[in-house]
Design a protein around this motif. Structure first.
Motif, PDB file in Angstrom:
ATOM      1  N   PHE B   8       2.125  -6.635  -5.652  1.00  0.00           N
ATOM      2  CA  PHE B   8       1.165  -5.955  -4.779  1.00  0.00           C
ATOM      3  C   PHE B   8      -0.160  -5.668  -5.481  1.00  0.00           C
ATOM      4  CE2 PHE B   8       5.017  -4.990  -2.403  1.00  0.00           C
ATOM      5  CZ  PHE B   8       4.581  -5.131  -1.096  1.00  0.00           C
ATOM      6  N   ALA B   9      -1.189  -5.467  -4.650  1.00  0.00           N
ATOM      7  CA  ALA B   9      -2.510  -4.972  -5.050  1.00  0.00           C
ATOM      8  C   ALA B   9      -3.131  -5.833  -6.161  1.00  0.00           C
ATOM      9  CB  ALA B   9      -2.421  -3.496  -5.420  1.00  0.00           C
ATOM     10  N   ARG B  10      -3.658  -5.192  -7.214  1.00  0.00           N
ATOM     11  CA  ARG B  10      -4.362  -5.920  -8.283  1.00  0.00           C
ATOM     12  C   ARG B  10      -3.458  -6.964  -8.949  1.00  0.00           C
ATOM     13  NH1 ARG B  10      -8.478  -8.349 -10.355  1.00  0.00           N
ATOM     14  NH2 ARG B  10      -8.839  -8.108 -12.575  1.00  0.00           N
ATOM     15  N   LEU B  11      -2.171  -6.668  -9.034  1.00  0.00           N
ATOM     16  CA  LEU B  11      -1.239  -7.612  -9.655  1.00  0.00           C
ATOM     17  C   LEU B  11      -1.146  -8.894  -8.831  1.00  0.00           C
ATOM     18  CD1 LEU B  11       0.808  -8.148 -11.932  1.00  0.00           C
ATOM     19  CD2 LEU B  11       2.549  -7.098 -10.466  1.00  0.00           C
ATOM     20  N   TYR B  59      12.439   3.229  -7.657  1.00  0.00           N
ATOM     21  CA  TYR B  59      11.857   3.021  -8.988  1.00  0.00           C
ATOM     22  C   TYR B  59      12.985   2.770  -9.980  1.00  0.00           C
ATOM     23  CZ  TYR B  59       7.311   4.532  -7.317  1.00  0.00           C
ATOM     24  OH  TYR B  59       6.115   4.601  -6.645  1.00  0.00           O
ATOM     25  N   PHE B  75       4.420  -3.590  -9.284  1.00  0.00           N
ATOM     26  CA  PHE B  75       3.108  -3.161  -8.801  1.00  0.00           C
ATOM     27  C   PHE B  75       2.421  -2.241  -9.800  1.00  0.00           C
ATOM     28  CE2 PHE B  75       6.498  -0.832  -6.445  1.00  0.00           C
ATOM     29  CZ  PHE B  75       6.287   0.458  -6.879  1.00  0.00           C
ATOM     30  N   PRO B  76       1.078  -2.176  -9.702  1.00  0.00           N
ATOM     31  CA  PRO B  76       0.309  -1.278 -10.585  1.00  0.00           C
ATOM     32  C   PRO B  76       0.482   0.173 -10.157  1.00  0.00           C
ATOM     33  CG  PRO B  76      -1.080  -2.979  -9.554  1.00  0.00           C
ATOM     34  CD  PRO B  76       0.207  -2.961  -8.818  1.00  0.00           C
ATOM     35  N   PRO B  77       0.010   1.126 -10.962  1.00  0.00           N
ATOM     36  CA  PRO B  77       0.071   2.543 -10.574  1.00  0.00           C
ATOM     37  C   PRO B  77      -0.477   2.739  -9.156  1.00  0.00           C
ATOM     38  CG  PRO B  77      -0.698   2.363 -12.820  1.00  0.00           C
ATOM     39  CD  PRO B  77      -0.605   0.947 -12.285  1.00  0.00           C
ATOM     40  N   VAL B  78       0.177   3.633  -8.415  1.00  0.00           N
ATOM     41  CA  VAL B  78      -0.156   3.786  -6.992  1.00  0.00           C
ATOM     42  C   VAL B  78      -1.441   4.612  -6.830  1.00  0.00           C
ATOM     43  CG1 VAL B  78       2.269   3.548  -6.388  1.00  0.00           C
ATOM     44  CG2 VAL B  78       1.292   5.844  -6.656  1.00  0.00           C
ATOM     45  N   SER B  79      -2.112   4.415  -5.701  1.00  0.00           N
ATOM     46  CA  SER B  79      -3.383   5.124  -5.469  1.00  0.00           C
ATOM     47  C   SER B  79      -3.581   5.440  -3.987  1.00  0.00           C
ATOM     48  CB  SER B  79      -4.556   4.295  -5.993  1.00  0.00           C
ATOM     49  OG  SER B  79      -4.578   3.011  -5.383  1.00  0.00           O
ATOM     50  N   GLY B  80      -2.501   5.871  -3.335  1.00  0.00           N
ATOM     51  CA  GLY B  80      -2.610   6.276  -1.932  1.00  0.00           C
ATOM     52  C   GLY B  80      -3.280   7.631  -1.813  1.00  0.00           C
ATOM     53  N   GLY B  81      -3.387   8.092  -0.562  1.00  0.00           N
ATOM     54  CA  GLY B  81      -3.984   9.401  -0.300  1.00  0.00           C
ATOM     55  C   GLY B  81      -5.457   9.288  -0.014  1.00  0.00           C
TER      56      GLY B  81
END
Lengths: 140, 81
Positions: B8-11, B59, B75-81
């Motif tokens: 996911f995401a940047r990965l 996890y 996936f990389p560290p999450v950044s929701g919110g």
């Protein structure tokens, strides 16, 4: 009692979430909305794109809600995170809950938001005004 | 053993694909998944130490066993919110 827990591509109807958690059993209702901000450290955002590992995100949101319900006397709780493209000012996340007294409502809502930001597999990508894009990955 | 892994995401962006197949030892673990990803896709090295790995939507610790049927997601560290 936990009501709505959802990951959605549709605009979040936060008025409905507030009504959902209102109850005569509670004297306090707190709603938090996370919205798309235009400026971050002087850089201008045009839009954000949120991506989720949806099945796990849903499961993590539910686990956070259940844990919160064991820590505070929550009468009702609803939490929704939106994914996909969002414009400036749009609501990305909403947490609404009610408790008998206000201190617990504020505390629980803050704790839930911190937990969502730390644990739920959702990522935001900045679309900057200069035409570049950038995934936000804390500590990487 | 071959394991299908979702990204996911940047990965996902760095690898250029939302899903890859990695080869790990037959009694392999999450630590082997991380190492195999870095070997097969060297461009992921800057993110590798920070990547989170989920097995069957939970996890997973480095010593968690991976089966051919496991749903493995990096996936990389999450950044929701």
């Amino acid at each position: 009692m936990i009501s709505t827990i959802a990951i959605t591509t549709a605009p979040i109807n936060y008025q409905r979430l507030v009504e959902e958690v209102r109850t005569p059993a509670a004297g306090a209702v707190v709603l938090f909305l996370g919205t798309v901000r235009e400026l971050t450290a002087g850089k201008q955002t045009l839009s954000l794109v949120y991506e989720a590992y949806t099945e796990m995100a849903q499961k993590q949101m539910a686990a956070i809600a259940e844990e919160a319900a064991t820590r505070w006397p929550i009468a009702k709780l609803a939490a929704v995170h939106r994914i996909g493209p969002l414009g400036l000012g749009e609501v990305a996340v909403a947490v609404a809950l009610s408790t008998p007294h206000r201190a617990a409502a504020y505390e629980a809502n803050t704790w839930i938001m911190e937990a969502i930001k730390a644990r739920v597999p959702i990522w935001k990508q900045e679309h900057w005004a200069d035409g570049t894009t950038e995934w936000q990955h804390p500590s990487s | 053993m071959q394991v299908a892994v979702l990204l996911f995401a940047r990965l996902k962006e760095l690898v250029g694909s939302a899903a890859v197949t990695l080869t790990i030892p037959s009694a392999g673990t999450v630590a082997d998944i991380r190492a195999a990803l870095g070997d097969a896709y060297p461009q992921t090295q800057p993110l590798l130490a920070h990547l989170l790995i989920a097995v069957d939507k939970e996890y997973a610790a480095p010593d968690t066993r991976v089966l051919p049927t496991s749903e493995v997601v990096c996936f990389p560290p999450v950044s929701g919110g």
